[in-house]
Scaffold this motif. Structure first.
Motif, PDB file in Angstrom:
ATOM      1  N   SER A 100       0.823  -1.206   0.000  1.00  0.00           N
ATOM      2  CA  SER A 100       0.000   0.000   0.000  1.00  0.00           C
ATOM      3  C   SER A 100       0.856   1.254   0.000  1.00  0.00           C
ATOM      4  O   SER A 100       0.397   2.314  -0.376  1.00  0.00           O
ATOM      5  CB  SER A 100      -0.938   0.004   1.191  1.00  0.00           C
ATOM      6  N   PHE A 101       2.104   1.145   0.433  1.00  0.00           N
ATOM      7  CA  PHE A 101       2.968   2.324   0.386  1.00  0.00           C
ATOM      8  C   PHE A 101       3.428   2.575  -1.042  1.00  0.00           C
ATOM      9  O   PHE A 101       3.571   3.717  -1.460  1.00  0.00           O
ATOM     10  CB  PHE A 101       4.179   2.153   1.304  1.00  0.00           C
ATOM     11  N   GLY A 102       3.693   1.498  -1.758  1.00  0.00           N
ATOM     12  CA  GLY A 102       3.841   1.578  -3.193  1.00  0.00           C
ATOM     13  C   GLY A 102       5.103   2.211  -3.743  1.00  0.00           C
ATOM     14  O   GLY A 102       5.232   2.357  -4.943  1.00  0.00           O
ATOM     15  N   THR A 103       6.070   2.569  -2.890  1.00  0.00           N
ATOM     16  CA  THR A 103       7.297   3.101  -3.461  1.00  0.00           C
ATOM     17  C   THR A 103       8.168   1.947  -3.948  1.00  0.00           C
ATOM     18  O   THR A 103       7.932   0.789  -3.607  1.00  0.00           O
ATOM     19  CB  THR A 103       8.091   3.885  -2.416  1.00  0.00           C
ATOM     20  N   GLN A 104       9.165   2.299  -4.733  1.00  0.00           N
ATOM     21  CA  GLN A 104      10.034   1.248  -5.259  1.00  0.00           C
ATOM     22  C   GLN A 104      10.719   0.504  -4.128  1.00  0.00           C
ATOM     23  O   GLN A 104      10.790  -0.729  -4.127  1.00  0.00           O
ATOM     24  CB  GLN A 104      11.074   1.860  -6.191  1.00  0.00           C
ATOM     25  N   LEU A 105      11.181   1.268  -3.134  1.00  0.00           N
ATOM     26  CA  LEU A 105      11.849   0.638  -2.005  1.00  0.00           C
ATOM     27  C   LEU A 105      10.904  -0.310  -1.275  1.00  0.00           C
ATOM     28  O   LEU A 105      11.267  -1.427  -0.910  1.00  0.00           O
ATOM     29  CB  LEU A 105      12.374   1.716  -1.052  1.00  0.00           C
ATOM     30  N   ALA A 106       9.660   0.155  -1.099  1.00  0.00           N
ATOM     31  CA  ALA A 106       8.702  -0.669  -0.367  1.00  0.00           C
ATOM     32  C   ALA A 106       8.426  -1.965  -1.121  1.00  0.00           C
ATOM     33  O   ALA A 106       8.344  -3.043  -0.528  1.00  0.00           O
ATOM     34  CB  ALA A 106       7.412   0.091  -0.136  1.00  0.00           C
ATOM     35  N   ILE A 107       8.286  -1.858  -2.455  1.00  0.00           N
ATOM     36  CA  ILE A 107       7.982  -3.070  -3.224  1.00  0.00           C
ATOM     37  C   ILE A 107       9.180  -4.009  -3.205  1.00  0.00           C
ATOM     38  O   ILE A 107       9.035  -5.226  -3.031  1.00  0.00           O
ATOM     39  CB  ILE A 107       7.624  -2.709  -4.685  1.00  0.00           C
ATOM     40  N   ARG A 155       7.957   8.376   3.985  1.00  0.00           N
ATOM     41  CA  ARG A 155       8.112   9.198   2.796  1.00  0.00           C
ATOM     42  C   ARG A 155       6.764   9.558   2.215  1.00  0.00           C
ATOM     43  O   ARG A 155       6.562  10.625   1.694  1.00  0.00           O
ATOM     44  CB  ARG A 155       8.918   8.439   1.749  1.00  0.00           C
ATOM     45  N   THR A 156       5.824   8.649   2.248  1.00  0.00           N
ATOM     46  CA  THR A 156       4.553   8.942   1.597  1.00  0.00           C
ATOM     47  C   THR A 156       3.480   9.318   2.611  1.00  0.00           C
ATOM     48  O   THR A 156       2.302   9.220   2.348  1.00  0.00           O
ATOM     49  CB  THR A 156       4.101   7.743   0.765  1.00  0.00           C
ATOM     50  N   HIS A 157       3.928   9.707   3.755  1.00  0.00           N
ATOM     51  CA  HIS A 157       2.999  10.212   4.763  1.00  0.00           C
ATOM     52  C   HIS A 157       1.967   9.183   5.191  1.00  0.00           C
ATOM     53  O   HIS A 157       0.845   9.513   5.532  1.00  0.00           O
ATOM     54  CB  HIS A 157       2.333  11.487   4.285  1.00  0.00           C
ATOM     55  N   PHE A 158       2.373   7.938   5.154  1.00  0.00           N
ATOM     56  CA  PHE A 158       1.505   6.897   5.693  1.00  0.00           C
ATOM     57  C   PHE A 158       1.923   6.597   7.125  1.00  0.00           C
ATOM     58  O   PHE A 158       1.940   5.448   7.556  1.00  0.00           O
ATOM     59  CB  PHE A 158       1.633   5.622   4.861  1.00  0.00           C
ATOM     60  N   VAL A 159       2.283   7.662   7.819  1.00  0.00           N
ATOM     61  CA  VAL A 159       2.950   7.449   9.105  1.00  0.00           C
ATOM     62  C   VAL A 159       2.094   6.646  10.078  1.00  0.00           C
ATOM     63  O   VAL A 159       2.575   5.743  10.758  1.00  0.00           O
ATOM     64  CB  VAL A 159       3.318   8.804   9.725  1.00  0.00           C
ATOM     65  N   LEU A 160       0.805   6.962  10.094  1.00  0.00           N
ATOM     66  CA  LEU A 160      -0.038   6.276  11.079  1.00  0.00           C
ATOM     67  C   LEU A 160      -0.143   4.791  10.776  1.00  0.00           C
ATOM     68  O   LEU A 160      -0.125   3.962  11.687  1.00  0.00           O
ATOM     69  CB  LEU A 160      -1.431   6.902  11.106  1.00  0.00           C
ATOM     70  N   ILE A 161      -0.245   4.485   9.490  1.00  0.00           N
ATOM     71  CA  ILE A 161      -0.306   3.068   9.125  1.00  0.00           C
ATOM     72  C   ILE A 161       0.964   2.369   9.569  1.00  0.00           C
ATOM     73  O   ILE A 161       0.936   1.274  10.158  1.00  0.00           O
ATOM     74  CB  ILE A 161      -0.482   2.930   7.607  1.00  0.00           C
ATOM     75  N   ALA A 162       2.087   3.047   9.308  1.00  0.00           N
ATOM     76  CA  ALA A 162       3.357   2.443   9.697  1.00  0.00           C
ATOM     77  C   ALA A 162       3.426   2.269  11.203  1.00  0.00           C
ATOM     78  O   ALA A 162       3.904   1.246  11.700  1.00  0.00           O
ATOM     79  CB  ALA A 162       4.511   3.307   9.221  1.00  0.00           C
ATOM     80  N   ALA A 163       2.913   3.268  11.928  1.00  0.00           N
ATOM     81  CA  ALA A 163       2.934   3.155  13.389  1.00  0.00           C
ATOM     82  C   ALA A 163       2.118   1.947  13.826  1.00  0.00           C
ATOM     83  O   ALA A 163       2.550   1.163  14.683  1.00  0.00           O
ATOM     84  CB  ALA A 163       2.387   4.435  14.018  1.00  0.00           C
ATOM     85  N   GLY A 164       0.936   1.797  13.198  1.00  0.00           N
ATOM     86  CA  GLY A 164       0.115   0.629  13.510  1.00  0.00           C
ATOM     87  C   GLY A 164       0.871  -0.653  13.208  1.00  0.00           C
ATOM     88  O   GLY A 164       0.884  -1.591  14.010  1.00  0.00           O
TER      89      GLY A 164
END
Lengths: 662, 321, 218, 495
Positions: free
Chosen positions: D329-336, D414-423
């Motif tokens: 869901s973050f979808g960056t190259q690094l994340a994938i 990086r993609t401002h999914f901070v809360l998801i990442a925190a979860g």
């Protein structure tokens, strides 16, 4: 308790020769890594930057190492501890017939500890940090067949996971917002972090790192894991690993996050001072010598953190001059602590090995049979008290100076906080003195309280050698800290990031520039020692001239010679203070009596048990655990095995998608 | 020339003067309380006689002692002597005073306490252990108060150096009567009582096992070693009284650079002040009862609060001025 | 025109048979209704094949006829004969009326959900695709409400018929390969479920799926 | 070249399956099956090293061996090698315990069926990975269900029957929903003018994405993520997983937990790639984030009070695949790239874990955590294997999951999914604490010698192989990095 060690001696079992080879290799490797570490960290401190990048190692990120004065300081401390502990590794392992895992992991542990301050990118820092935690956890769990060690290891793993999660979250965010992704040597400030986020990151990373240094509220692992680890590992953990929590705080929270609001410093001071008092109290009431030393580690780290908090507050108040005093205090306290704590653990370990017990209540009289260990321990204990002539004195003196010289400000919070911090720290020092007096007086002096202590073997030469080296280091540091003057300057310049004229000059006198204040540990120490020798020579000469009657019986109110059971033991010694602070140390006592007759008039036997509990462990963590467990039960109810429910979940998802997708 | 000579000679002068004077202070105190209690008293010179007697007696050593037992008296004496050299007893500064300050003085006092406590534990008697335990209980609670009181005193002086504090009281006498300093004085007095093992914390003349603190640790000592301890104890009392005297009422204190004759005045002033304080002390002790051990913390806690208040008020005064 | 209205008729038959299967509890009767449904589905395929004159669709229709109208209902019927005890129990969690109400609601939801599709193509077949979706929802309903294993299989079949119907009606026929693979998979799935049902009778003596709750987190 | 590799990859398991069904000698069958797995492994490595064009489609646009397929093939190959290897001794011990069992009416384990289904299972997964056609992919995924249902019920106990039934029902339901989604894609594609044969081809859809209708695709994408998510073990269709994985024979659990769910997720990745082109990235990413976090939450909370170690491992799989979904869901190259690394390492770690607990189960005859003690002391190699597997799964350094987790969480910021990442961090924490507690309870401590019958026999090589593989993936960056990055890049629609 640790009764394996004497068993090994008693039954005359010796380790297999191939195991001996493992132990020896481990010892030699550890020392070599230590020596190498000293060399490389001195290079870091005196100018030349070390930098290494290998992109074909470590997936996705690559390996990046770099250094500055701060890394040098922490690596130097670790390496010195590694050398002394490393020499002790062989006799310890051979004596306790440790598993090979321990032998294999000790050098690895030292290596990870050395790499943590060198990690230059956020990723590498996290990697080495967690690797260090893992390796140390393995070492704590090396004796996993013992219930205590298993429990301690579990606590350690849980807490370090919680701490790591906090650090991971904060550092990941910082890494994403850092222009270079570098922790060391990255130019350019962090960009685009909202204030609220910055505050959250500060709080999380601070508590995460502080947990590694045994600070409240995530401290409970330390007094469990440090004592249960093999003694050289206890020394490494207590004298080197906890420092890295401080490193993290300096590197990330103080240096990395940049200008701070004043409440950050206030929070740091509060946590540090509270932990210091709390740990000092628990250290005082511990009867297990290693546990006592472990709590003392938490206390000393609390003092260091308090110094860092003072630094942060003063920096925020733009009083850089005094701030440097606090920083120098933190650094000297850190160094002093590492020296006396490694000495403490090694000499305690040697005593434990020869007396066959860890309980102070079964020791006593060590000084007569085992003088080198006892004297080594006394030097360590003196350092831990923070009194003049000890290794802990200069750091604490500098910290108090910086607190005293914090100019009155408009902020009421600070006007109340600073004196309260002084008060709390002073209470800490007082309690630490009591604790160390107890450890030394009850454990090493007085008469033997058990057969093991009475028949304890002499310190083997190898251990005596280690203890002597550590003792000399300790004494050298406490009498003349001028040795480390350059190291302190280099580290504080790296922390401040700017070249400033240091406000602390550490020569034979330690002088504060700009404000009045100076002290000379060398002069004080020499005067006391020379004075004592003078008094002693006059008086003892007199005594020798006059008649002297040796070996008179002890005074026992006129009755016969008091038995050694009638001495004050460790519990009794601490009892008045324990009673005063019972709210914090939470003593539980239970008295069980068995009667010989049905009328309960004749007592057959009585048993007395007591324990002190960590109130965080007994009150706070169970609540969290229960809440999680209840939540878990709730989810479990939804997964009770009924296929119909499962199908309904799917159907709900299906309907939601139908609705959402419109 | 003479300035330098005085400057470098002062530590020794202080040591000699205080060392000789110390037994008189306890002698005067004892005599006054004897008179107040309607007794004849042994005279103010009795402590000297006792020291002489002890120094000539033979020494009894228990079989269980170690080197720590032997050396504890000397450490106690030596730390006390070093304090008497470093403190502002006759002059605001001397050649030794830059090596130490109020914090290290407290540390040295503490070090002496520990030496004696360890000696108490060393022999392995119940009394020794009991005394050591109680001693450290009191000491560890005294420490916060002392340090906070020092803090309060250091704020106007901007230094924790004893000489600097005395000098600032000397040059700005109005600071003495500032509320902060008065509170600090009160706190300081309480901790001095505790540290000097006097009423209401300890009874210096008791040998009743249930109430002993200090004496319990010394039970196994005899002869010259006991003499050293007794001497050091009275020196400590003198030093503590001297500190109160010169930190709060530094009238007549010599300053380096003044005419050497004023040093005599300073000596005289010091003697009068200390004897006066000693008299007040014994006067007060007559009307006081010793506290139960577990009431002592309450006393010390209240003195801690006093000290804390004094810091806050001096902060307040300094900040608003 | 007649073709189109015939397709409408067949669609209506599909939906109705689904609703009745949901409300009936008798396995044999459900089997017959399932057969009717399969026939209607095949009819749709044939009608479309006729309309578009596509060989592929003819083959698909034949496949549907064989698998969905003959083999699968036959399996259900034979299962109904082998499991006599099934009759004795109330087979559904909900009453007939509730079941009918749910079916009605499902139809409305399906209609609402397929509105965006009808914007794309307003031909009547596309509109009729909501019937396919409704059938899917009814299949889900049967899957959830039936207590017996075979009842769940029936629900699964209705669901699958719904998807097939949706495919035919909305997209003018799914590709042959997909239908072939799909039918084969369906056949295997049903065979496996049938085999599992037989084992269930051996092991538990009943096919009540509510009895299957030994596994789970408690 | 691709054509050859692809056809070998597809044919090998089919041939192996036919042979195992027809041949009588067990030894030969086993050897053939393991060789097949090794062939798959070799093909994936060949595909990575050779210079063939990864994007090329072959066989009329039906199949292709792109970077993602190569990586998935690597997972399939390596895990099925491990699982096949472990199956031999598993079946031996099953036969042994059947011989001495008190229940004579239970039939002995049928080795032929086992190996035939094992290979069909591999084939279905390979097909799902290689397929360029959504329809074929769907068929292949459904085929995995069919192949594994009997394997789940292989032990023929009432519990395994129950698990098989739940597995079949829930997965078929979910997969049916995915079929509906595929039909809608076909509908949208044919209405945009693509020919019927091209309408489901992934590469065609990604090139002609502008033509596709938004509202239809919204529905289709939602249904496909939900439906294929059933097979991947994502909420809401996650509930079959603990039952099936705990009842299946241990090597099959290893395959299902280590590979099957990842294969299903790779299909979701393809769908998401199309969706990102058509609908923008936020649509599919929202589904992934919600389903991923929900899966992590449910699984980690279930782990807290878990008493059964096989269920525990299965729930850990739900949690891991939830994390993978969050990463996607973050979808960056690094994340994938991190996600792909995660999938590979998790496959190895989880299969090692299942194989280890398989040994434990055959030694202790229970799956209760509290009844297993002192493994490390009494059967060192199994204890070691389990601890290594645990360290891999918990994401400890130097194993690969550490990097993937760190990298994923960093890309979140990086993609401002901070809360998801925190979860995600919180749930990872909960689950890792729960896992560590349970596994250490089993492995450490004194333990009693009675239960420690020869569970360790012949296990060391498997443990060591798994250990080496996962440690190398965590330390070396040289070949893996480029592959992962280019695979991540090749997944179209990357923002």
């Amino acid at each position: 308790m640790s009764n394996q060690a004497p068993l090994a001696v008693g039954t005359g079992m010796t380790p297999r020769s191939d195991d001996r080879l493992w132990y020896l290799t481990s010892s030699v490797l550890t020392v070599l890594i230590g020596v190498f570490g000293v060399a490389i960290s001195l290079r870091m401190i005196f100018g030349s930057k070390i930098s290494l990048s290998i992109s074909s190692l470590l997936p996705l990120v690559g390996l990046h190492l770099s250094s500055d004065g701060l890394s040098g300081l922490f690596d130097l401390i670790t390496s010195i501890v590694a050398i002394t502990a490393g020499i002790y590794v062989y006799p310890y392992l051979a004596h306790s017939r440790s598993p090979r895992t321990t032998a294999a992991f000790i050098p690895l542990f030292v290596m990870t500890m050395l790499l943590v301050p060198m990690a230059s990118s956020y990723y590498d820092f996290l990697f080495f940090w967690e690797a260090m935690a893992l390796v140390s956890a393995v070492l704590v769990l090396a004796n996993h067949t013992k219930t205590e060690a298993l429990k301690a290891g579990m606590w350690y793993i849980f807490m370090s996971q919680v701490g790591f999660a906090m650090i991971l979250g904060s550092l990941a965010y910082l890494s994403a917002h850092s222009p270079t992704g570098l922790l060391i040597g990255g130019s350019g400030a962090l960009k685009g972090i909202p204030t609220l986020t910055k505050n959250i990151i500060f709080v999380f990373s601070f508590f995460g790192f502080a947990s590694k240094s045994g600070q409240l509220p995530l401290h409970s692992w330390l007094p469990k894991a440090h004592p249960e680890a093999p003694t050289p590992v206890s020394a490494l953990m207590s004298a080197a690993m906890v420092n890295l929590g401080i490193y993290g705080i300096i590197r990330v929270d103080i240096k990395g996050l940049g200008p701070a609001p004043i409440w950050w410093g206030v929070l740091i001071i509060t946590i540090g001072a509270t932990t210091a008092v709390y740990s000092a109290l628990h250290s005082l009431v511990s009867s297990d010598i290693k546990r006592l030393l472990a709590w003392s580690t938490g206390e000393n780290m609390g003092i260091v953190i308090c110094a860092l908090g003072t630094f942060e507050v003063l920096k925020s108040a733009h009083n850089l001059n005094i701030a440097q005093v606090a920083l120098a205090g933190a650094i000297l306290q850190l160094m002093g602590h590492s020296l006396f704590k490694s000495l403490g653990f090694i000499s305690a370990g040697s005593v434990i090995a020869s007396a066959g017990t860890r309980s102070l209540d079964s020791m006593g009289g060590i000084i007569h049979r085992n003088p080198i260990s006892a004297v080594g321990f006394s030097i360590a204990a003196l350092g831990a008290t923070g009194l003049p002539l000890g290794a802990g004195f200069v750091g604490e003196w500098l910290l108090l100076q910086s607190l005293i010289h914090t100019l009155p400000t408009r902020s009421t919070v600070l006007n109340v906080l600073m004196p309260s911090a002084v008060g709390l720290l002073a209470l800490t020092f007082g309690l630490a003195v009591a604790a160390m007096t107890k450890a030394f007086g009850v454990g090493m002096l007085s008469r033997p309280r058990s057969r093991g202590a009475a028949e304890s073997a002499e310190t083997p030469p190898w251990e005596a050698f280690t203890i002597s080296i550590a003792t000399l280091l300790c004494i050298g540091f406490s009498f003349n800290p001028a040795f480390v003057s350059k190291i302190v300057r280099s580290a504080s310049q790296a922390t401040l990031g700017v070249r400033t004229k240091g406000s602390v000059s550490i020569l034979s006198h330690i002088t504060l520039r700009g404000v009045g204040g100076s002290i000379s540990p060398l002069n004080l120490g020499l005067s006391v020692v020379i004075g004592a020798i003078l008094f002693a020579s006059i008086t003892e000469w007199r005594i020798r001239k006059k008649s002297r009657q040796l070996d008179v019986p002890l005074w026992a109110c006129g009755s016969s010679q008091p038995s050694s059971k009638m001495q004050y033991n460790a519990v009794a010694f601490a009892q008045p203070l324990e009673r005063i602070f019972n709210l914090v140390v939470a003593t539980q006592e239970s008295l069980g009596t068995e009667h010989a007759d049905s009328d309960m008039l004749i007592l057959q036997s009585a048993s007395y048990e007591r324990s002190n509990s960590d109130i965080f462990e007994t009150r706070f963590f169970p609540v969290v655990a229960r809440a999680m467990s209840n939540l878990s039960r709730l989810v479990q109810k939804g997964h009770s095995g009924k296929i119909r429910n499962y199908l309904i979940y799917g159907a709900i998802g299906f309907i939601i998608v139908l609705v959402v997708a419109r | 020339m003479s300035r330098n000579f005085i400057f470098s000679g002062l530590p020794v002068l202080q040591l000699i003067m205080l060392g000789l004077l110390a037994p008189i202070v306890s002698g005067v105190a004892r005599q006054i309380s004897a008179k107040l209690e309607g007794r004849q008293g042994a005279g103010v010179l009795q402590p000297y006689r006792e020291l002489k007697k002890l120094f000539q007696k033979e020494t009894l050593e228990p079989s269980t002692k170690s080197i720590f037992f032997t050396f504890a008296p000397y450490v106690l004496a030596s730390t006390t002597a070093v304090i008497s050299m470093a403190g502002p007893f006759l002059a605001t500064e001397n050649s030794f005073s830059s090596s130490s300050d109020l914090l290290s003085v407290v540390g040295l006092l503490f070090l002496g306490n520990i030496a004696v406590a360890l000696a108490g534990l060393d022999t392995g008697t119940s009394f020794g252990g009991m005394g050591a335990s109680r001693e450290l209980t009191v000491s560890s609670l005294v420490e916060p108060t002392i340090l906070v009181a020092i803090f309060a005193l250091s704020i106007p002086a901007h230094s924790s150096n004893l000489g600097a504090i005395a000098a600032i009281s000397l040059s700005k006498p109005n600071l003495i009567f500032a509320p902060g300093s008065l509170l600090a004085l009160a706190a300081f007095v309480v901790v001095v009582l505790a540290e000097a093992k006097r009423f209401p914390v300890d009874n210096p003349s008791t040998h009743l096992e249930l109430t002993m603190i200090h004496e319990a640790m010394l039970l196994e000592y005899s002869g010259p070693r006991l003499a050293v301890i007794e001497w050091a104890s009275s020196l400590r009392l003198t030093i503590l009284l001297g500190l109160i005297a010169n930190l709060f009422f530094p009238i007549g204190l010599f300053r380096v650079g003044q005419a050497p004759i004023l040093l005599l005045v300073s000596c005289l002033a010091f003697l009068i002040k200390v004897l006066l304080l000693g008299s007040i002390l014994s006067l007060a002790e007559v009307f006081m009862a010793k506290l139960r051990l577990f009431r002592v913390p309450e006393l010390l806690a209240s003195s801690f609060i006093l000290a804390l208040l004094s810091v806050v008020t001096s902060y307040f005064f300094t900040a608003t001025r | 025109m007649t073709n189109s209205s015939l397709i409408d008729l067949a669609s209506a038959a599909l939906l109705l048979s689904g609703v009745f299967i949901a409300s009936y509890n008798d396995l044999a009767r459900q089997g017959s209704l399932l057969r009717l449904q399969g026939l209607a589905l095949a009819a749709i395929a044939f009608l479309m094949a006729f309309e578009h004159n596509s060989l592929e669709l003819w083959i698909v229709g034949l496949l549907v006829l064989v698998v969905r109208a003959i083999v699968l209902p036959g399996l259900v019927k034979s299962a109904a004969k082998r499991i006599p005890t099934e009759k004795d129990r109330s087979h559904s969690r909900v009453s007939n009326t509730t079941s009918l109400l749910i079916s009605g609601a499902s139809t409305i939801v399906a209609y609402l959900a397929t509105i965006p599709l009808s914007h794309l193509d307003s031909s009547s077949t596309t509109k009729a695709s909501s019937i396919g979706l409704a059938l899917v929802l009814i299949g889900v309903q049967i899957l959830i409400t039936k207590r017996m294993a075979v009842g769940q299989i029936v629900g699964f079949l209705v669901l699958d018929n719904g998807i097939a119907a949706f495919g035919f009606l909305a997209t003018l026929g799914v590709p042959l390969l997909l239908e072939l693979g799909g039918s084969l998979d369906l056949l295997f799935a049903i065979l496996i479920m049938g085999a599992l049902t037989d084992r269930m009778i051996v092991k538990f003596g009943t096919t009540d799926v509510d009895e299957l709750s030994e596994l789970g987190d408690r | 070249m691709s054509q050859l590799l692809i056809s070998v990859a597809l044919l090998a398991p089919v041939v192996a399956s036919l042979l195992s069904f027809s041949l009588k000698k067990a030894k030969v069958t086993e050897t053939i099956s393991i060789i097949t797995s090794l062939i798959l492994l070799a093909i994936s490595i060949l595909g990575m090293t050779s210079i063939l064009d990864p994007g090329r489609v072959v066989f009329d646009g039906l199949l292709r061996l792109d970077r993602l397929a190569q990586i998935m093939l690597l997972v399939i190959g390596s895990v099925s090698t491990l699982a096949g290897w472990a199956s031999i001794s598993y079946l031996d011990s099953m036969e042994l315990s059947h011989k001495f069992s008190t229940n004579p009416q239970a039939p002995p384990p049928n080795r032929r069926t086992y190996w035939a289904l094992f290979n069909i299972f591999s084939f279905a997964m390979v097909l799902a990975v290689l397929s360029n056609n959504l329809g074929i992919t769907w068929v292949a995924i459904e085929a995995t269900t069919i192949a594994t249902t009997f394997l789940v019920g292989f032990k023929r106990t009432p519990l395994s029957l129950e698990a098989a039934w739940k597995y079949a029902m829930i997965c078929s339901f979910g997969i049916a929903i995915a079929l509906l989604g595929v039909s809608i894609v076909y509908f949208a594609a044919t209405h945009s003018g693509l020919s019927g044969s091209q309408a489901l081809q992934i590469n065609v859809l990604t090139t002609h994405y502008r033509l596709l209708d938004h509202s239809a695709m919204r529905l289709a994408v939602g249904l496909m993520i939900l439906g294929f998510g059933a097979k991947a073990g994502l909420v809401p269709f996650h509930s079959w997983l603990p039952d099936a994985h705990s009842q299946a024979p241990a090597p099959i659990s290893a395959l299902m937990s280590g590979v099957l769910i990842s294969v299903a997720f790779s299909v979701i990745l393809r769908v998401v790639a199309i969706s990102n082109l058509v609908l923008g990235s936020s649509y599919a990413h929202t589904y992934l984030a919600v389903m991923g976090l929900a899966s992590m939450a449910v699984a980690s909370l279930l782990l807290i009070n878990q008493r059964d170690y096989k269920r525990m491992l299965a729930q850990s799989s739900i949690e891991q695949i939830g994390f993978v979904a969050v990463a996607a869901s973050f979808g960056t190259q690094l994340a994938i790239a991190a996600l792909l690394l995660h999938v590979v390492v998790h496959g190895i770690g989880k299969s090692l874990a299942f194989i280890s607990v398989g040994r434990v189960e055959s030694g202790f005859h229970t799956t209760e955590i509290s009844k297993v003690k002192g493994l490390l002391k009494n059967s060192p190699s199994v204890g070691f294997g389990l601890i290594v597997a645990l360290s891999v799964l918990v994401g400890l350094p130097p194993f690969g999951l550490f990097w993937s987790e760190t990298a994923v969480i960093t890309s979140a910021s990086r993609t401002h999914f901070v809360l998801i990442a925190a979860g995600a961090i919180v749930f990872i924490l909960i689950s890792s604490v729960a896992l560590v507690r349970s596994v250490l309870k089993m492995t450490l401590g004194p333990g009693d010698l009675n239960s420690a019958i020869a569970v360790s026999r012949g296990f060391s090589p498997i443990a060591v192989a798994g250990f080496m593989a996962s440690i190398l993936l965590g330390i070396l960056a040289s070949p893996t990095n480029g592959l992962l990055m280019s695979a991540a890049h090749s997944i179209a629609g990357l923002r």
